[in-house]
Design a protein around this motif. Sequence first.
Motif: not given
Lengths: 483, 483
Positions: A294, A331-332, A335-336, A339, A409, A412, A416, A422-423, B413, B416
């Motif tokens: 796509r 980007l997604y 990220i997917l 995850f 957490v 992370m 920071i 963050n990313m 997701l 995003i």
Amino acid sequence: MQYRSIIRILGLLVAVFSVSMLPPALVSLWYQDGAGVPFLLSFLICIAAGLLIWYPNRSYQRDLKVRDGFLIVVMFWLVLGAVGTLPLYLSSETGMNLADATFEAFSGLTTTGATVLTGIETLPKAILFYRQQLQWLGGMGIIVLAVAILPMLGVGGMQLYKAETPGPVKDNKVTPRIADTAKHLWLIYVVLTLACALAYRLAGMNWFDAVGHSFSTVAIGGFSTYDASIGHFDSSAINMICVVFLLLSAINYPLHFAAMRGKNILTYWRDPELRAFLFIQGSLVLLIFIGLLRSQVYDTTWEAFDHGLFQAVSISTTAGFATGGFAYWPLYLPILLIFSSFIGGCAGSTGGGMKVVRVLLLFLQGKRELNRLVHPRAIYSIKLGRRTVPDRVVEAVWGFFAAYALVFVIIMLLLIMTGLDNMTAFSATAACLNNLGPGLGDVASHFGDIPDTSKYLLVIAMVFGRLEIFTLLVLFTPAFWKN
Amino acid sequence: MQYRSIIRILGLLVAVFSVSMLPPALVSLWYQDGAGVPFLLSFLICIAAGLLIWYPNRSYQRDLKVRDGFLIVVMFWLVLGAVGTLPLYLSSETGMNLADATFEAFSGLTTTGATVLTGIETLPKAILFYRQQLQWLGGMGIIVLAVAILPMLGVGGMQLYKAETPGPVKDNKVTPRIADTAKHLWLIYVVLTLACALAYRLAGMNWFDAVGHSFSTVAIGGFSTYDASIGHFDSSAINMICVVFLLLSAINYPLHFAAMRGKNILTYWRDPELRAFLFIQGSLVLLIFIGLLRSQVYDTTWEAFDHGLFQAVSISTTAGFATGGFAYWPLYLPILLIFSSFIGGCAGSTGGGMKVVRVLLLFLQGKRELNRLVHPRAIYSIKLGRRTVPDRVVEAVWGFFAAYALVFVIIMLLLIMTGLDNMTAFSATAACLNNLGPGLGDVASHFGDIPDTSKYLLVIAMVFGRLEIFTLLVLFTPAFWKN
Ligand SMILES: [K+]
Ligand SMILES: [K+]
């Protein structure tokens, strides 16, 4: 606690591990790269230190209890990590400070595969070989850890696999069982490595690269001898070989053993975790493929399939190898995949993440709750295949998730605080806790530019991940140290 | 399923809710702001539609079963959200399209408090009053939902509170019990609101602002009549009042009831959830205060304390009010607070998030697993105070976490994919699923600039959050619809 027995074992371990400094030294000799001295030096230091520690405690061969097991496992990884750091720190070729060398060694040994290095191909062959070998040895350690030791210690629901481990089962007697299990499964590991190296060679790699990448492939490690990773070879055949061996390596090793012993390929299909694993892999490949089509990142459908398949399997099994173009994906998709690395490989494999079987149990529990809402009086049990999962195991898995989330957490937030955005902090924590390797943001290609404190924090994340959180966390409870 | 009984109830609901359009119309009349017509029109449409739906089904007054309960609860929020959208959409003053109006109405009713509006203070008083009132009414709905309905439906472990609900307990008979519970707890809610409004007035707000902000404070909603939120008043007294009433509103309402009936303030301290809540609040305030002192964002220690306390309580209770300077804090502080909003308020309060008691159970389960590793043969039960928590409840809580995580990841997701960056997508999902309000990144001050699709997705997140995931999720299972 049998402290002197534990010290004896660790001394022996360091002495034995010192031998692993010799192959890189030989590689250095062969290629005349002038980088052999740090390895010889490390060999001498380690064998001397190991024997010195072992000798005064050599008569302490008591039977070890479960509690000693936790301490040994944690010390095992910390000590080997420290020893593995030595030649990298001593070597003048890499320009690494202590934080860099520690990061690289732990990243190798835990098969995380995150690197602080750039211009990898310009480094001496000895160092390249050493990095790949660290991953391979780490993979050997992980199999025994995941298949024999963690189930015995009862970490995170892995007692589920207690009875399935090949070899005689004797409670509270650690040594004979581990040795027996190790022999069976390491054979499979070695055979997979040889087959993988041969396949890479036939597909066009030279022997050095073929062996090196076979090490980091079956270990699901992700180290490469090139900055561009597997993308350097720009070969669909090599991509496919990598995918196949990653999938094989991400399978529960006792399942390989059972299928081979029974000479029945259907054994694989009967395993609910493997079916879930294949379903997850299939869905990810499909989603990524459609996403790439796509967004038209690649010119041809084949390229989209090739890169999509490779990257989906590489990230979701937590290998972390890369081919080109990942950075230009919408980007997604990355990220997917990040995850999906939380799921990772099957339990009892070299893969990282939380393991497929735990996520499967999570899903089954969610489904059970939904059913219970509709029929509050019905009795629902959680089943894996035809086997009912004891509540005790499900509870342990939940405890595992709680600890995983908490550790994630905290690390992370600390990252920071060390100044990462963050990313970067999110993806670096995921990459190291899941033993994945590459992140996004500032750590998309390497981890060299972040502060030293961040590097040490990520080393802790790698060890937490590899030791399935609890093995390390339990050492911080007062109950553990009480007699 | 008693469809016609359900339709009858919804018709009645719309007819009754139509009355809520009259106060804004009266406000419009009083202030002569010329914005009254959409409210009168909405009143007429709703009362007509409600009666039209109710009339043909008025004789269907069968006893409702648990399963009908799920459908009623979901339809309740969807229908009221749609009705609440009407005057905002009809009003020409706000320039809202359908997505905006839907977002604003659901955000109000679910007490999320995220807004698409800017220049709020320039809007007609009628619209301002309407937004605040939506939150207040939403809060009333939430108390009954959380205290009486979800425990009865057994959602996410809330059956823990089944026996504690004031009023007679009759299984499977929904109506009398809800009415009785509602009367007791709404009285507390109204008294808190009046006290809050009076306090705000005495601290210097005008009556309009005092009443409006008391509505959104006790509802833990976060809507304000100014863009600068509570920061507009620049008053430490108002900040403190807000903090006190937010803390009171985030407490389990049946606990308020028990303390008042027993006239014993110690009742509060005996509740393990409340103690955990106070511990969390205290730790957060301390962490934020130290962080602010170290980074020297504010000129004086008092300012750092004032803003730190306010912002810590406002975000962690999921109110989402703001004072100035939040955007200039070092990034890890807002991130820490966003994470704390996942915990949220106590169960059975107007607060959002996953609720303190569930996180407490998560922590106790993790602790139990660590103890079990050290002493594998010992029996450990999970206790809240002196009461042993049934395994059934702990399992339901785990199912809740699984579903929460799943819904979170999917919505993030999808966001995003609609084009939001990571930070925005993450914080927007957290802000809406936790019914918090403000996010970070592009949604730090308002949600007006994101695509319409993103807004609708976030509306779904708000409803999922408010209905504690399962109440909505169960409607998507085939088992629910089977007879
Ligand atoms: K890896
Ligand atoms: K809120």
